[in-house]
Design a protein around this motif. Structure first.
Motif, PDB file in Angstrom:
ATOM      1  N   LEU A 393      24.258  34.553  37.108  1.00  0.00           N
ATOM      2  CA  LEU A 393      25.700  34.638  37.295  1.00  0.00           C
ATOM      3  C   LEU A 393      26.245  33.228  37.374  1.00  0.00           C
ATOM      4  CD1 LEU A 393      28.285  36.308  37.976  1.00  0.00           C
ATOM      5  CD2 LEU A 393      27.677  35.996  40.390  1.00  0.00           C
ATOM      6  N   LEU A 394      27.128  32.884  36.447  1.00  0.00           N
ATOM      7  CA  LEU A 394      27.715  31.546  36.407  1.00  0.00           C
ATOM      8  C   LEU A 394      29.191  31.641  36.790  1.00  0.00           C
ATOM      9  CD1 LEU A 394      27.854  28.520  35.624  1.00  0.00           C
ATOM     10  CD2 LEU A 394      28.206  29.244  33.249  1.00  0.00           C
ATOM     11  N   ILE A 395      29.553  30.944  37.875  1.00  0.00           N
ATOM     12  CA  ILE A 395      30.952  30.869  38.300  1.00  0.00           C
ATOM     13  C   ILE A 395      31.464  29.489  37.912  1.00  0.00           C
ATOM     14  CG2 ILE A 395      32.545  31.010  40.249  1.00  0.00           C
ATOM     15  CD1 ILE A 395      30.362  32.657  41.706  1.00  0.00           C
ATOM     16  N   LYS A 396      32.367  29.459  36.941  1.00  0.00           N
ATOM     17  CA  LYS A 396      32.879  28.194  36.419  1.00  0.00           C
ATOM     18  C   LYS A 396      34.142  27.806  37.184  1.00  0.00           C
ATOM     19  CE  LYS A 396      32.867  30.214  32.415  1.00  0.00           C
ATOM     20  NZ  LYS A 396      33.079  30.525  30.974  1.00  0.00           N
ATOM     21  N   ILE A 397      34.111  26.614  37.793  1.00  0.00           N
ATOM     22  CA  ILE A 397      35.210  26.159  38.653  1.00  0.00           C
ATOM     23  C   ILE A 397      36.147  25.215  37.919  1.00  0.00           C
ATOM     24  CG2 ILE A 397      35.767  24.930  40.801  1.00  0.00           C
ATOM     25  CD1 ILE A 397      32.949  25.867  41.807  1.00  0.00           C
ATOM     26  N   GLN A 398      35.574  24.239  37.205  1.00  0.00           N
ATOM     27  CA  GLN A 398      36.374  23.316  36.400  1.00  0.00           C
ATOM     28  C   GLN A 398      35.488  22.651  35.364  1.00  0.00           C
ATOM     29  OE1 GLN A 398      38.054  20.293  39.074  1.00  0.00           O
ATOM     30  NE2 GLN A 398      36.265  19.039  38.871  1.00  0.00           N
ATOM     31  N   PRO A 399      36.023  22.208  34.214  1.00  0.00           N
ATOM     32  CA  PRO A 399      37.426  22.296  33.819  1.00  0.00           C
ATOM     33  C   PRO A 399      37.839  23.708  33.420  1.00  0.00           C
ATOM     34  CG  PRO A 399      36.150  21.348  32.048  1.00  0.00           C
ATOM     35  CD  PRO A 399      35.213  21.507  33.204  1.00  0.00           C
ATOM     36  N   ASP A 400      36.887  24.500  32.907  1.00  0.00           N
ATOM     37  CA  ASP A 400      37.187  25.898  32.609  1.00  0.00           C
ATOM     38  C   ASP A 400      36.993  26.726  33.871  1.00  0.00           C
ATOM     39  OD1 ASP A 400      37.662  25.361  29.910  1.00  0.00           O
ATOM     40  OD2 ASP A 400      35.534  25.533  29.409  1.00  0.00           O
ATOM     41  N   GLU A 401      37.747  27.810  33.972  1.00  0.00           N
ATOM     42  CA  GLU A 401      37.624  28.715  35.103  1.00  0.00           C
ATOM     43  C   GLU A 401      37.198  30.076  34.588  1.00  0.00           C
ATOM     44  OE1 GLU A 401      41.630  28.596  36.516  1.00  0.00           O
ATOM     45  OE2 GLU A 401      41.218  27.002  37.957  1.00  0.00           O
ATOM     46  N   GLY A 402      36.214  30.670  35.245  1.00  0.00           N
ATOM     47  CA  GLY A 402      35.806  31.995  34.804  1.00  0.00           C
ATOM     48  C   GLY A 402      34.456  32.383  35.358  1.00  0.00           C
ATOM     49  N   VAL A 403      33.946  33.507  34.878  1.00  0.00           N
ATOM     50  CA  VAL A 403      32.667  34.059  35.338  1.00  0.00           C
ATOM     51  C   VAL A 403      31.882  34.518  34.117  1.00  0.00           C
ATOM     52  CG1 VAL A 403      31.537  35.801  36.762  1.00  0.00           C
ATOM     53  CG2 VAL A 403      33.752  34.861  37.476  1.00  0.00           C
ATOM     54  N   LYS A 404      30.612  34.147  34.090  1.00  0.00           N
ATOM     55  CA  LYS A 404      29.737  34.577  33.000  1.00  0.00           C
ATOM     56  C   LYS A 404      28.496  35.234  33.603  1.00  0.00           C
ATOM     57  CE  LYS A 404      29.111  31.826  29.475  1.00  0.00           C
ATOM     58  NZ  LYS A 404      28.619  30.707  28.627  1.00  0.00           N
ATOM     59  N   LEU A 405      28.121  36.396  33.070  1.00  0.00           N
ATOM     60  CA  LEU A 405      26.944  37.117  33.557  1.00  0.00           C
ATOM     61  C   LEU A 405      25.989  37.363  32.400  1.00  0.00           C
ATOM     62  CD1 LEU A 405      25.442  38.700  35.789  1.00  0.00           C
ATOM     63  CD2 LEU A 405      26.749  40.724  35.084  1.00  0.00           C
ATOM     64  N   ASN A 406      24.748  36.882  32.551  1.00  0.00           N
ATOM     65  CA  ASN A 406      23.707  37.134  31.563  1.00  0.00           C
ATOM     66  C   ASN A 406      22.884  38.342  31.999  1.00  0.00           C
ATOM     67  OD1 ASN A 406      24.553  34.837  30.256  1.00  0.00           O
ATOM     68  ND2 ASN A 406      22.884  33.550  30.986  1.00  0.00           N
ATOM     69  N   PHE A 407      22.582  39.236  31.062  1.00  0.00           N
ATOM     70  CA  PHE A 407      21.743  40.383  31.393  1.00  0.00           C
ATOM     71  C   PHE A 407      20.907  40.767  30.177  1.00  0.00           C
ATOM     72  CE2 PHE A 407      25.801  41.873  29.888  1.00  0.00           C
ATOM     73  CZ  PHE A 407      25.538  42.964  29.084  1.00  0.00           C
TER      74      PHE A 407
END
Length: 498
Positions: A393-407
């Motif tokens: 689970l990747l929580i991107k704070i900056q410069p991009d904002e978002g969440v990425k989940l690998n499964f």
């Protein structure tokens, strides 16, 4: 993109801004702000743009005043022109001459030497002449060595609005102190002793509930979203523990160096500048137990428990959990000691000694002059099947904002044995309608201070506890290691890092 889609986006954008204006107008509990360091980068790049945006949202009262305090010999017109140029580049909401014409009527400039306590009487006379009687915020947008001189100057000049005139020494919170607020920027001292001195001095003049320790990371959209992600989704809530999580990584990488901050940074270093505040705060939000409720005290108590439960330091094994680095060329930077051993890169491995996290390593990393600029939280889950990668689970704070989940899924085809990794990616900053509608961190934090909401600010108990832990790390490093690893600019740090 079709015209219908574009129209829908524009409609949503207008609706979002309208909703934001309604929300911003719910509370207005502040009438003026005095910015010490009003001619510095922080004021120009962050504070004035944030205040301009709040003005555009109709949050600031019509007669609100912003007093920039600095040493430069600017006229009122010169100062406003400088602020205007920065607004054009850094305001979140669209700059217009019409809106700035309204905004500039709120701006004042006051020239003074902030280190001279004798000049503060003139400042309060100036504030009085502007008709400001209450709802005042002092913002220390300066380096930490000026915190105490400013506080002493405010005391001497009697700059606490509506304080009583009794002879109590020290001042009594319930009697002598008004409702004036003060915001101070991190780092809150260079070590625990310095932080305690700054806080003690502030407490002697301001009510404790009116002292705001600002950490702009806590105002970032995805930091605030971590709690929602954790506690509002059964998918993550059930597996947020050592049974399923292998490790947690919290990284804050920068491509810039120290620039003009060499004099300050060389006394501080990456450990105090980034780890002790920014990354520790993020770690505590990722790791804390669910607060009893959503009030500020419960949230901060849950965060502080994380700091109390950090695994104790074995000084002789400090090299197993700490790596300090310095970029090549740092010693040639302006105002940096040519023999400096100050770290510009830190990798720190921590463990939390409680039932939820026992045995799970937390890696905190930060560095300057690296090959990328990004802040992120990576939660790596354990593999559930031999030979198959665990989920990330990747929580991107900056410069991009978002969440990425690998499964993992079965690879399409007749066979059923081949597993491949895929991902779901929510990029908040990529959504067109969100680009202009997501408040900047300082915008959100200034509004929270105006509303007397401390939920997004560091609390003294947290600062004190985290500094005690950092002091143990520093003492162990100096006694048992002192290793400093050098790295080339535009790389990912020392090759020895973990």
């Amino acid at each position: 993109m079709t015209n219908n889609n574009i129209n829908n986006i524009e409609d949503n954008k207008s609706k979002n801004i309208t909703d934001e204006i309604k929300e911003a107008n719910q509370k207005i509990a502040n009438n003026a702000m005095v910015i010490f360091g009003g001619t510095g980068d922080l004021a120009y790049r962050k504070l004035f743009p944030a205040l301009y945006n709040l003005h555009c949202l109709n949050t600031l009262p019509e007669d609100y005043e912003i007093i920039g305090v600095g040493r430069r010999d600017y006229s009122q017109e010169e100062y406003i022109k400088i602020v205007q140029d920065w607004m054009k580049e850094f305001s979140r909401l669209k700059y217009t001459d019409e809106k700035f014409e309204e905004f500039k009527s709120k701006i004042r400039y006051y020239k003074m030497d902030m280190s001279d306590s004798n000049e503060y009487k003139g400042l309060i006379d100036f504030i009085d002449s502007e008709g400001i009687e209450d709802g005042l915020i002092y913002y220390y947008a300066v380096s930490p060595e000026l915190f105490d001189p400013i506080t002493e100057g405010l005391k001497k000049g009697n700059c606490q609005k509506h304080s009583c005139q009794c002879e109590n020494t020290p001042l009594n919170e319930s009697c002598c102190m008004g409702d004036t607020k003060v915001i101070i920027e991190k780092p809150f001292g260079e070590n625990l002793q310095a932080a305690e001195k700054i806080y003690s001095n502030l407490k002697s003049y301001f009510k404790t509930e009116n002292i705001y320790h600002i950490d702009h990371y806590l105002g970032k959209e995805m930091i605030i979203n971590i709690m929602t992600l954790r506690f509002a989704n059964a998918l993550f809530k059930a597996v947020w523990n050592n049974e399923y999580i292998e490790k947690v990584e919290i990284n804050a990488y920068e491509t810039v160096g120290v620039d003009s901050r060499g004099g300050y940074y060389d006394k501080s270093g990456a450990l105090a500048d980034m780890i002790q505040n920014h990354l520790f705060q993020i770690m505590s939000i990722v790791a804390m137990e669910k607060p009893k409720d959503n009030n500020t005290i419960s949230i901060k108590d849950s965060q502080n428990e994380v700091f109390k439960q950090l695994k104790d330091i074995d000084g002789e094994k400090i090299d197993e959990i700490l790596l300090m680095g310095q970029y090549n060329g740092y010693r040639d930077e302006e105002k940096v000691d040519p023999n400096s051993v100050t770290e510009t890169y830190v990798a720190l491995k921590l463990e939390i000694e409680n039932e939820r996290w026992k045995g799970v390593p937390f890696y905190l990393r930060t560095g300057k002059k690296l090959d990328k600029r990004e802040s992120e939280v990576i939660v790596s889950f354990k593999s559930m099947e031999e030979g198959v990668a665990g989920n990330n689970l990747l929580i991107k704070i900056q410069p991009d904002e978002g969440v990425k989940l690998n499964f993992n899924i079965k690879k399409p085809g007749i066979g059923n044995q081949v597993i491949k990794e895929v991902e779901m990616d929510f990029c908040q900053s990529c959504i067109l309608e969100n680009r202009a509608n997501t408040p900047e961190a300082y915008e959100r934090l200034l509004k929270s201070c105006m509303d007397s909401d401390k939920s997004l600010f560091s609390q003294w108990k947290q600062i004190e506890t985290s500094w005690k832990y950092i002091n143990k790390i520093v003492d162990s490093y100096k006694k048992y290691s002192n290793k400093l690893y050098f790295y080339d600019i535009a790389t990912n740090g020392p090759v020895e890092t973990f």
